[in-house]
Structure formats: structure tokens, C-alpha cells
Design a protein around this motif. Structure first.
Motif, PDB file in Angstrom:
ATOM      1  N   MET A  38       0.754 -31.754 -40.228  1.00 52.49           N
ATOM      2  CA  MET A  38       2.108 -32.258 -40.429  1.00 52.49           C
ATOM      3  C   MET A  38       2.824 -31.540 -41.552  1.00 52.49           C
ATOM      4  N   ARG A  39       2.100 -31.189 -42.592  1.00 49.51           N
ATOM      5  CA  ARG A  39       2.706 -30.452 -43.706  1.00 49.51           C
ATOM      6  C   ARG A  39       3.162 -29.080 -43.247  1.00 49.51           C
TER       7      ARG A  39
ATOM      8  N   THR B  95       8.843 -34.080 -41.245  1.00 43.38           N
ATOM      9  CA  THR B  95       9.520 -33.358 -42.318  1.00 43.38           C
ATOM     10  C   THR B  95      10.496 -34.212 -43.109  1.00 43.38           C
ATOM     11  N   HIS B  96      10.869 -35.374 -42.555  1.00 45.91           N
ATOM     12  CA  HIS B  96      11.817 -36.248 -43.257  1.00 45.91           C
ATOM     13  C   HIS B  96      11.137 -37.139 -44.292  1.00 45.91           C
TER      14      HIS B  96
ATOM     15  N   ASP C 257       9.281 -38.639 -47.496  1.00 53.98           N
ATOM     16  CA  ASP C 257       9.079 -38.370 -48.922  1.00 53.98           C
ATOM     17  C   ASP C 257       8.207 -39.434 -49.587  1.00 53.98           C
TER      18      ASP C 257
ATOM     19  N   ARG D 179      12.504 -36.930 -33.819  1.00 50.45           N
ATOM     20  CA  ARG D 179      11.119 -37.300 -33.568  1.00 50.45           C
ATOM     21  C   ARG D 179      11.066 -37.951 -32.197  1.00 50.45           C
TER      22      ARG D 179
ATOM     23  N   GLY E 150       4.250 -28.424 -40.362  1.00 46.04           N
ATOM     24  CA  GLY E 150       5.328 -28.496 -39.387  1.00 46.04           C
ATOM     25  C   GLY E 150       4.851 -28.199 -37.996  1.00 46.04           C
TER      26      GLY E 150
ATOM     27  N   GLU F   7      12.851 -30.130 -36.562  1.00 42.77           N
ATOM     28  CA  GLU F   7      13.406 -30.943 -37.630  1.00 42.77           C
ATOM     29  C   GLU F   7      14.508 -31.888 -37.163  1.00 42.77           C
TER      30      GLU F   7
ATOM     31  N   TRP G 261       4.492 -41.476 -48.747  1.00 47.46           N
ATOM     32  CA  TRP G 261       3.320 -41.534 -47.874  1.00 47.46           C
ATOM     33  C   TRP G 261       2.498 -42.755 -48.261  1.00 47.46           C
TER      34      TRP G 261
ATOM     35  N   SER H 156       6.738 -33.477 -35.942  1.00 51.31           N
ATOM     36  CA  SER H 156       7.108 -33.298 -37.341  1.00 51.31           C
ATOM     37  C   SER H 156       7.229 -34.610 -38.109  1.00 51.31           C
TER      38      SER H 156
ATOM     39  N   LYS I 188      15.235 -28.226 -32.137  1.00 58.81           N
ATOM     40  CA  LYS I 188      14.319 -27.828 -33.195  1.00 58.81           C
ATOM     41  C   LYS I 188      13.477 -29.012 -33.634  1.00 58.81           C
TER      42      LYS I 188
END
Length: 275
Positions: free
Chosen positions: A272-273, A54-55, A57, A18, A275, A15, A59, A52, A13
């Protein structure tokens, strides 16, 4: 910019990891760079190779030629102001001042650092002079503002320029309200990226866990340390060749410290947001 993101294999998957490998660049890369990444350019298919972020938090964005395009004509003004500063300080003609400026840039990372080491100049005076420019050609960028606003977590600017310059740029772009803070060359003790101590000061001041952060930069060498610290990295390329910058500073890269490349920051953030 429409760029296809590779599909994950059925047993992995998005998530979960990378990938670390980048696709091969086109054989006719020099022709592609001269033309710019058009709708059908093979360069477009080398961008966004990872599926992704997704990890993430936190930027972290560089400023010049990262948050705005080179056709806003800001950096050439700053560059010229630095040349003028050197000409006046050292009593040089324009050509000689330009040569000295580039020598300091390559030796010390910034001309300012070279002038502090060699002449002991007042850095605040230099920054005020260098950033006394015309911002009128920098226009608001609502798509970028919306993309940044939608990102989960904290957003910070990390720049070798001054806070005043960063604030002016962010306000003109209409994105200042989305950023928690600016970490500028003064905050770094006038030690520029890519020196490791600059990133360490930044992480310490803002209590950032690099494992949950991503760094956006237009200069490849400035991503070496962030990658080594555990950050994801994004190399922001110009849509067209910038005649005021060295060619090596605006070329695609397959270096291991580059996780992503894009020539459209707003589009990249939206993808990227999603996914």
C-alpha cells in the motif's frame, strides 16, 4: 505473500478513487481455509482488491490477532485466564465457566462487560488477572516494524484489551516506538468495540478525521462502525486456521464494510505504501 494488485483502467488513476467492489471468493473456499493460503492458493488472489490508500494519514490497528499471529499463543492464554476468573468468581466447574464466558462474550461484546453488568466486578482486577500471561513465544517482527515505521502520518492502537497488555505485545514485537498512543478498554469507559461510542471516544480523544484514517481488524463486525464513519477498513485474516477461535471470526468476507483483506500485514503495508 505475493498478491497481484489489479491494474487501473487507462482513464482512472489509482489516486482518484477507491473501488468498492470485491472479487468473488473461490468456490472451494472451505478447502482453501482448511489448507491455509499457500503460495498457489486461490484465496491469495482475493486479497488486496483495492489499489491505493494514498489518502490515509492515520493508521489505526487492533492488537490481538492483528499485530501478531495466532501461533504466538497469547490469546489462548488470555482466554483460559478469563475462564479461570469466572470459575473462581462463580464457583463453577471449567465447562460451565467456559459456557458462561461465551454467553457474556456474545451478549455484551466482552466477558468483562458481562461481569460488570451482572456482578459489578472491579474491571482493573479482571484485566490484571486476564493478562497475566507468558509472552515468551511472541518474537520480534522487524519486517512489520519497518513497514509501520515507513507509513506516512500517525499510528495508533485501538484495543478491547488493557494498555499494559498492548504495551507488552508492542515491546516484544519491537514496534512500540512507532505508535503515538494506545486507546484501551479503560479509555473507552469499559465499553468494547464494536459499540459506536467506543470509536467516537477514540476519534475525539485523538482528534482523528475518519475520512483520512484506515482501521485494521481481525474481527469483521468491528469494522462496521469505522466504515460507516468514513474510514477505510482492512480485515486481517490468519495465515492458517486458529483452532482457539470461532470459524466465523476468521473467514474472508465480501461484506460492503470490508475494503481490503490480507493474511500478511507487513506485506500489505509495504504494497500500500508503494501504491
Amino acid at each position: 505473500m505475493n498478491v497481484s494488485t489489479p491494474k487501473p483502467t487507462s482513464d482512472r488513476k489509482l489516486e482518484e478513487s477507491r473501488p468498492t467492489d470485491l472479487p468473488s471468493l473461490p468456490d472451494n473456499l472451505s478447502d482453501v481455509l482448511q489448507q491455509g493460503p499457500s503460495q498457489h492458493s486461490p484465496l491469495r488472489d482475493t486479497l488486496l482488491p483495492k489499489p491505493s490508500l494514498t489518502h490515509v494519514d492515520t493508521w489505526i490497528f487492533d492488537l490481538d490477532n492483528t499485530l501478531y499471529p495466532h501461533d504466538a499463543k497469547l490469546w489462548p492464554q488470555v482466554d483460559l485466564r478469563i475462564t479461570l476468573f469466572l470459575a473462581e468468581l462463580c464457583g463453577l466447574d471449567g465447562i460451565s465457566a467456559r459456557a458462561l464466558q461465551k454467553y457474556y462474550y456474545h451478549r455484551y461484546g466482552t466477558t468483562l462487560r458481562g461481569l460488570m453488568e451482572e456482578y459489578g466486578i472491579d474491571p482493573e482486577e479482571f484485566l490484571d488477572f486476564a493478562h497475566s500471561i507468558d509472552y515468551s513465544e511472541l518474537l520480534p517482527n522487524p519486517p512489520l516494524g519497518e513497514a509501520i515505521a515507513a507509513l506516512p502520518g500517525r499510528k495508533l492502537i485501538l484495543t478491547n484489551g488493557s494498555r499494559a497488555h498492548a504495551e507488552a505485545v508492542a515491546l516484544k514485537l519491537g514496534i512500540r516506538e512507532h505508535f503515538e498512543d494506545v486507546f484501551d478498554i479503560v479509555a473507552s469507559g469499559f465499553v468494547p468495540k464494536p459499540e459506536p461510542s467506543t470509536y467516537e471516544r477514540f476519534l475525539d480523544r485523538h482528534q482523528v478525521d475518519p475520512a483520512g484514517a484506515v482501521m485494521f481488524e481481525d474481527i469483521e463486525k468491528n469494522l462496521v462502525v469505522p466504515h460507516a464513519l468514513g474510514m477505510a477498513t482492512v480485515l486481517v485474516l490468519p495465515k492458517t486456521i486458529d483452532p482457539f477461535r470461532e470459524a466465523a471470526e476468521q473467514a474472508p468476507s465480501v461484506a460492503p464494510h470490508i475494503d481490503f483483506m490480507t493474511d500478511d500485514l507487513a506485506d500489505f503495508l509495504v504494497r500500500m505504501r508503494g501504491g
